[in-house]
Design a protein around this motif. Structure first.
Motif, short mmCIF file in Angstrom:
data_model
loop_
_atom_site.label_atom_id
_atom_site.label_comp_id
_atom_site.label_asym_id
_atom_site.label_seq_id
_atom_site.Cartn_x
_atom_site.Cartn_y
_atom_site.Cartn_z
N MET A 1 22.42 -4.32 -3.70
CA MET A 1 20.99 -4.11 -3.50
C MET A 1 20.50 -5.11 -2.47
SD MET A 1 20.20 -1.71 -5.72
CE MET A 1 18.47 -1.81 -6.12
N ALA A 2 19.75 -4.63 -1.47
CA ALA A 2 19.24 -5.54 -0.44
C ALA A 2 17.99 -4.95 0.18
CB ALA A 2 20.30 -5.80 0.62
N SER A 3 17.13 -5.81 0.67
CA SER A 3 15.92 -5.39 1.37
C SER A 3 16.29 -4.75 2.70
CB SER A 3 15.02 -6.60 1.60
OG SER A 3 14.09 -6.36 2.64
N THR A 4 15.74 -3.57 2.98
CA THR A 4 16.02 -2.93 4.27
C THR A 4 15.48 -3.77 5.42
OG1 THR A 4 14.00 -1.60 4.10
CG2 THR A 4 16.04 -0.61 3.29
N LEU A 9 16.81 -7.25 10.19
CA LEU A 9 16.89 -8.53 10.89
C LEU A 9 18.33 -8.97 11.08
CD1 LEU A 9 13.79 -8.68 10.53
CD2 LEU A 9 14.08 -11.09 9.95
N CYS A 10 19.14 -8.78 10.03
CA CYS A 10 20.56 -9.17 10.13
C CYS A 10 21.27 -8.43 11.25
CB CYS A 10 21.27 -8.90 8.80
SG CYS A 10 20.79 -10.01 7.47
N SER A 11 20.84 -7.21 11.54
CA SER A 11 21.50 -6.42 12.59
C SER A 11 21.36 -7.06 13.97
CB SER A 11 20.93 -5.00 12.62
OG SER A 11 19.62 -4.97 13.16
N VAL A 12 20.37 -7.96 14.13
CA VAL A 12 20.21 -8.66 15.40
C VAL A 12 20.55 -10.15 15.24
CG1 VAL A 12 18.48 -7.03 16.22
CG2 VAL A 12 17.73 -9.12 15.06
N GLY A 13 21.17 -10.49 14.11
CA GLY A 13 21.61 -11.87 13.89
C GLY A 13 20.51 -12.82 13.48
N ALA A 14 19.45 -12.31 12.84
CA ALA A 14 18.33 -13.17 12.43
C ALA A 14 18.14 -13.11 10.92
CB ALA A 14 17.04 -12.72 13.12
N PHE A 15 17.63 -14.21 10.36
CA PHE A 15 17.31 -14.26 8.93
C PHE A 15 15.83 -14.56 8.70
CE2 PHE A 15 21.87 -14.87 8.87
CZ PHE A 15 22.26 -14.08 7.80
N THR A 30 7.29 -6.03 7.32
CA THR A 30 7.73 -6.99 6.31
C THR A 30 8.13 -8.32 6.95
OG1 THR A 30 8.68 -5.11 5.09
CG2 THR A 30 9.27 -7.34 4.34
N PRO A 31 7.40 -9.40 6.67
CA PRO A 31 7.83 -10.72 7.13
C PRO A 31 9.01 -11.21 6.27
CG PRO A 31 5.47 -10.67 6.68
CD PRO A 31 6.07 -9.45 6.05
N ILE A 32 9.99 -11.77 6.93
CA ILE A 32 11.16 -12.35 6.25
C ILE A 32 11.30 -13.79 6.70
CG2 ILE A 32 13.67 -12.21 5.94
CD1 ILE A 32 12.48 -9.76 4.82
N GLY A 35 15.71 -15.38 4.88
CA GLY A 35 16.38 -14.36 4.07
C GLY A 35 15.56 -13.80 2.92
N HIS A 36 14.31 -14.24 2.76
CA HIS A 36 13.48 -13.79 1.64
C HIS A 36 12.25 -13.04 2.15
CE1 HIS A 36 15.83 -16.12 -1.27
NE2 HIS A 36 15.83 -17.10 -0.39
N SER A 37 11.95 -11.92 1.53
CA SER A 37 10.79 -11.11 1.91
C SER A 37 9.49 -11.78 1.46
CB SER A 37 10.87 -9.72 1.28
OG SER A 37 12.05 -9.05 1.67
N TRP A 38 8.48 -11.68 2.30
CA TRP A 38 7.16 -12.22 1.99
C TRP A 38 6.32 -11.05 1.46
CZ3 TRP A 38 6.70 -17.46 3.52
CH2 TRP A 38 5.50 -18.08 3.16
N HIS A 39 6.40 -10.81 0.14
CA HIS A 39 5.84 -9.57 -0.43
C HIS A 39 4.33 -9.46 -0.26
CE1 HIS A 39 9.66 -8.32 -2.05
NE2 HIS A 39 9.83 -9.50 -2.63
N LYS A 40 3.61 -10.57 -0.33
CA LYS A 40 2.16 -10.52 -0.23
C LYS A 40 1.69 -10.19 1.19
CE LYS A 40 1.14 -13.62 -4.10
NZ LYS A 40 0.47 -14.87 -4.53
N ALA A 41 2.61 -10.26 2.14
CA ALA A 41 2.26 -9.95 3.54
C ALA A 41 2.97 -8.68 4.01
CB ALA A 41 2.62 -11.13 4.45
N THR A 42 3.46 -7.88 3.07
CA THR A 42 4.16 -6.63 3.40
C THR A 42 3.21 -5.45 3.29
OG1 THR A 42 6.30 -7.49 2.64
CG2 THR A 42 6.05 -5.10 2.71
N PHE A 43 3.25 -4.58 4.28
CA PHE A 43 2.36 -3.42 4.30
C PHE A 43 3.15 -2.14 4.49
CE2 PHE A 43 -0.28 -7.00 5.44
CZ PHE A 43 -1.44 -6.77 4.71
N ARG A 44 2.60 -1.04 3.99
CA ARG A 44 3.27 0.25 4.00
C ARG A 44 2.37 1.32 4.62
NH1 ARG A 44 6.61 3.26 -0.55
NH2 ARG A 44 6.11 5.43 -0.11
N LEU A 45 2.98 2.21 5.39
CA LEU A 45 2.27 3.34 5.98
C LEU A 45 3.04 4.61 5.62
CD1 LEU A 45 0.17 4.62 7.93
CD2 LEU A 45 1.76 4.11 9.80
N ASP A 46 2.37 5.54 4.95
CA ASP A 46 3.03 6.77 4.51
C ASP A 46 2.96 7.86 5.57
OD1 ASP A 46 3.96 5.98 1.92
OD2 ASP A 46 1.88 5.98 1.26
#
Length: 245
Positions: A1-4, A9-15, A30-32, A35-46
């Motif tokens: 299980m991992a955050s998409t 970010l890992c795909s470009v060598g960043a954490f 999503t701010p990272i 290696g940790h997601s910043w959930h309070k600063a994450t936004f979604r668009l449907d």
């Protein structure tokens, strides 16, 4: 299980950075950090790829109410979207000036073809203006700015300097330029003139999450986090929470 977002970010060598994802079903900003997601600063668009495909069909049928268009398979509409559509850098100006519509034809393979005009740039526009679909939520550039705005000032510039685009819906020609333009304008408008987000848009960003996952799975530190079939059969579903929390 991992955050998409982390895998992007890992795909470009960043954490650390800001992941801007636009895939088939949903968009996220999503701010990272480390290696940790910043959930309070994450936004979604449907609004994302599948929504745009449906919208393109509606546009085509509205322009030419033909039974053949209404019966086109979803796969054909998706191919049409990927091959012919692009993001306008001046949507209202292009919409009002027919000389800037750049018509294109798409062969259906049965001897027939479809001609697209303004539909080419109207199709992806709801990612930037969800109101075109009757939705009140802000567009993706605004959500990216709001994500950066929610961060502590000490981290904001660092994460903005690695703004990674991921997902198939970021592959439209003009998408990167439009996002960069509008995100920069948001920063200027709201008093963050010194903040200049740097967009990372790799050619393979359509599969960035998959690429990042393959890279993370190869790390030596990840090997202790595998959950094998034998472990699951012995412990049951509670093991999922034990291993991945």
């Amino acid at each position: 299980m991992a955050s998409t977002a982390l895998l992007a970010l890992c795909s470009v060598g960043a954490f650390s950075g800001l992941a801007v994802e636009a895939g088939a079903g949903v968009c996220h900003t999503t701010p990272i950090y480390a290696g940790h997601s910043w959930h309070k600063a994450t936004f979604r668009l449907d609004v994302a790829g599948s929504t745009l495909s449906r919208y393109l069909r509606e546009l085509l049928v509205a322009a030419c109410p033909d039974q053949q268009l209404q019966a086109l398979p979803r796969k054909v509409i998706t191919q049409l979207k990927k091959r012919c559509c692009y993001v306008s850098l001046d949507f209202e100006g292009d919409l009002q000036n027919p000389a800037r519509h750049h018509p294109a034809s798409f062969c259906l393979g049965n001897g027939c073809s479809i001609c697209l005009s303004s539909e080419r740039f109207r199709c992806p526009e709801p990612i930037f203006q969800p109101s075109l679909l009757g939705q009140a939520e802000p567009g993706l550039p605004t959500l990216a700015f709001q994500a950066l705005q929610r961060l502590p000032a000490t981290l904001r510039t660092r994460l903005a300097n690695t703004t990674v685009l991921a997902g198939g819906s970021t592959l439209f020609p003009g998408f990167t330029e439009r996002l960069e333009m509008e995100l920069g304008a948001q920063c200027q408008r709201h008093g963050y003139g010194a903040l200049r987000p740097c967009l990372v848009a790799r050619p393979g960003r359509g599969t960035a999450v998959w690429t990042g996952g393959s890279m993370v799975a190869s790390f030596r530190s990840f090997q202790c986090r595998w959950m094998t079939r034998a472990m699951y059969q012995e412990c049951g579903s509670r093991l999922v929470h034990k291993v991945f929390n």
